[in-house]
Scaffold this motif. Sequence first.
Motif, short mmCIF file in Angstrom:
data_model
loop_
_atom_site.label_atom_id
_atom_site.label_comp_id
_atom_site.label_asym_id
_atom_site.label_seq_id
_atom_site.Cartn_x
_atom_site.Cartn_y
_atom_site.Cartn_z
N LEU A 1 8.48 -1.27 -1.37
CA LEU A 1 8.28 -0.53 -0.11
C LEU A 1 8.97 0.83 -0.16
O LEU A 1 8.43 1.83 0.33
CB LEU A 1 8.81 -1.36 1.06
N GLU A 2 10.14 0.87 -0.75
CA GLU A 2 10.85 2.15 -0.88
C GLU A 2 10.06 3.10 -1.79
O GLU A 2 9.92 4.30 -1.49
CB GLU A 2 12.24 1.93 -1.45
N ALA A 3 9.54 2.57 -2.89
CA ALA A 3 8.75 3.39 -3.80
C ALA A 3 7.47 3.88 -3.13
O ALA A 3 7.07 5.05 -3.29
CB ALA A 3 8.41 2.59 -5.05
N ALA A 4 6.81 3.00 -2.37
CA ALA A 4 5.58 3.38 -1.69
C ALA A 4 5.84 4.47 -0.66
O ALA A 4 5.04 5.41 -0.51
CB ALA A 4 4.95 2.16 -1.02
N ALA A 5 6.94 4.38 0.08
CA ALA A 5 7.28 5.40 1.07
C ALA A 5 7.54 6.74 0.38
O ALA A 5 7.13 7.80 0.89
CB ALA A 5 8.51 4.96 1.86
N GLU A 6 8.19 6.71 -0.76
CA GLU A 6 8.46 7.95 -1.50
C GLU A 6 7.17 8.56 -2.02
O GLU A 6 6.94 9.78 -1.89
CB GLU A 6 9.41 7.65 -2.66
N LEU A 7 6.30 7.74 -2.58
CA LEU A 7 5.05 8.25 -3.12
C LEU A 7 4.09 8.71 -2.03
O LEU A 7 3.28 9.61 -2.26
CB LEU A 7 4.38 7.18 -3.99
N ALA A 8 4.19 8.12 -0.85
CA ALA A 8 3.32 8.55 0.26
C ALA A 8 3.60 10.01 0.62
O ALA A 8 2.70 10.73 1.08
CB ALA A 8 3.55 7.66 1.47
N VAL A 9 4.82 10.45 0.40
CA VAL A 9 5.18 11.85 0.67
C VAL A 9 4.83 12.74 -0.49
O VAL A 9 4.37 13.87 -0.30
CB VAL A 9 6.70 11.94 0.98
N LEU A 10 5.01 12.23 -1.71
CA LEU A 10 4.86 13.06 -2.89
C LEU A 10 3.43 13.20 -3.38
O LEU A 10 3.04 14.25 -3.91
CB LEU A 10 5.72 12.50 -4.03
N LEU A 11 2.63 12.14 -3.22
CA LEU A 11 1.26 12.18 -3.74
C LEU A 11 0.36 13.05 -2.87
O LEU A 11 0.43 13.00 -1.64
CB LEU A 11 0.67 10.78 -3.83
N PRO A 12 -0.53 13.85 -3.50
CA PRO A 12 -1.50 14.59 -2.72
C PRO A 12 -2.42 13.64 -1.97
O PRO A 12 -2.66 12.51 -2.41
CB PRO A 12 -2.28 15.37 -3.78
N THR A 13 -2.96 14.09 -0.86
CA THR A 13 -3.84 13.24 -0.04
C THR A 13 -5.30 13.45 -0.38
O THR A 13 -6.17 12.87 0.24
CB THR A 13 -3.63 13.53 1.46
N VAL A 14 -5.61 14.33 -1.33
CA VAL A 14 -6.99 14.55 -1.74
C VAL A 14 -7.11 14.39 -3.24
O VAL A 14 -6.12 14.44 -3.95
CB VAL A 14 -7.48 15.95 -1.33
N PRO B 1 0.83 -1.20 0.00
CA PRO B 1 0.00 0.00 0.00
C PRO B 1 0.86 1.26 0.00
O PRO B 1 1.99 1.25 0.51
CB PRO B 1 -0.79 -0.12 1.30
N ILE B 2 0.34 2.31 -0.57
CA ILE B 2 0.93 3.65 -0.41
C ILE B 2 0.07 4.34 0.64
O ILE B 2 -1.06 4.74 0.39
CB ILE B 2 0.90 4.43 -1.73
N VAL B 3 0.60 4.41 1.85
CA VAL B 3 -0.19 4.84 3.01
C VAL B 3 0.01 6.32 3.28
O VAL B 3 1.15 6.81 3.40
CB VAL B 3 0.20 4.01 4.25
N GLY B 4 -1.12 7.04 3.36
CA GLY B 4 -1.08 8.47 3.63
C GLY B 4 -0.91 8.77 5.11
O GLY B 4 -0.83 7.86 5.94
N PRO B 5 -0.88 10.07 5.46
CA PRO B 5 -0.67 10.47 6.85
C PRO B 5 -1.70 9.91 7.82
O PRO B 5 -1.39 9.67 8.99
CB PRO B 5 -0.76 12.01 6.78
N GLY B 6 -2.92 9.69 7.34
CA GLY B 6 -3.97 9.17 8.22
C GLY B 6 -3.94 7.67 8.40
O GLY B 6 -4.78 7.11 9.10
#
Length: 257
Positions: free
Chosen positions: A244-257, A210-215
């Motif tokens: 996992l490395e890619a998901a962590a990077e995208l979790a920061v870069l992708l908008p949450t809305v 998963p690409i997990v957001g702040p929530g």
Amino acid sequence: MAAKGDRSDSDAVGKALRLLCLLGEHPEGVGVSRLARDAGYPVSTTHRLLGSLQRDGFVRSDGESRRYSLGLRMFELGQRVSQARGFTGVALPVMRRVTELTGEPTLMSVLDGRHQLYVHHVQGPRRIRVIGEPAKHGPLHCTSMGKCLIAFAPDEVRAELVEELELTPLGPATITDRARFREEIDRVREQGYAVSDEEHEAGIRAVGVPIVGPGGTALAALSTPAPAYRVTMRELTGSLPFLLEAAAELAVLLPTV
């Protein structure tokens, strides 16, 4: 209470949107009679709605074949959404890097109701390929990305999907028992990744994260699929560090809305 005119307008909008969704399933175009039959509308109503949609660029027609398909206006809106969500500019370079490291395709999907919607697909260099066609829907219960999207959905959504999602057998190893499926989703949530070993389709394995957001909920999911004859499940899970490395990077870069 809505006025009668308001209800009529709402019904017309709903019917037009249904036609657009059906047209999306026929990229090569479809005739008005077939479209009317699939939608359950009279041909006259279908033709009238198509005329309105064509006038505004949402639909186009081929004069020779008399087939209708989605217009450039839909492509334009789709591109705007993709850019606003950050998927195109941000996700693709990261996904390409994963594919360079694994030698296999990299897929990305998001939760869309009781299905997953494939957002991006980076093809691998091999001759035998696994494809997740963008803008197409896929199942949740028997795919690695789908399991991740369920396991890291908001609590109420996860609970509903786990208990009510139809567990249709699609591959030779699809989990169709509700108790086993519940355990599987708990396992995915605990370990932070999912696997699918010929559950969706015979001869296909995949590992997803998963690409997990702040929530703490999934913004999207990534996966590496491969033919079973070429890669063992143990070898495929060797792709996990890259995913996992890619998901962590995208979790920061992708908008949450």
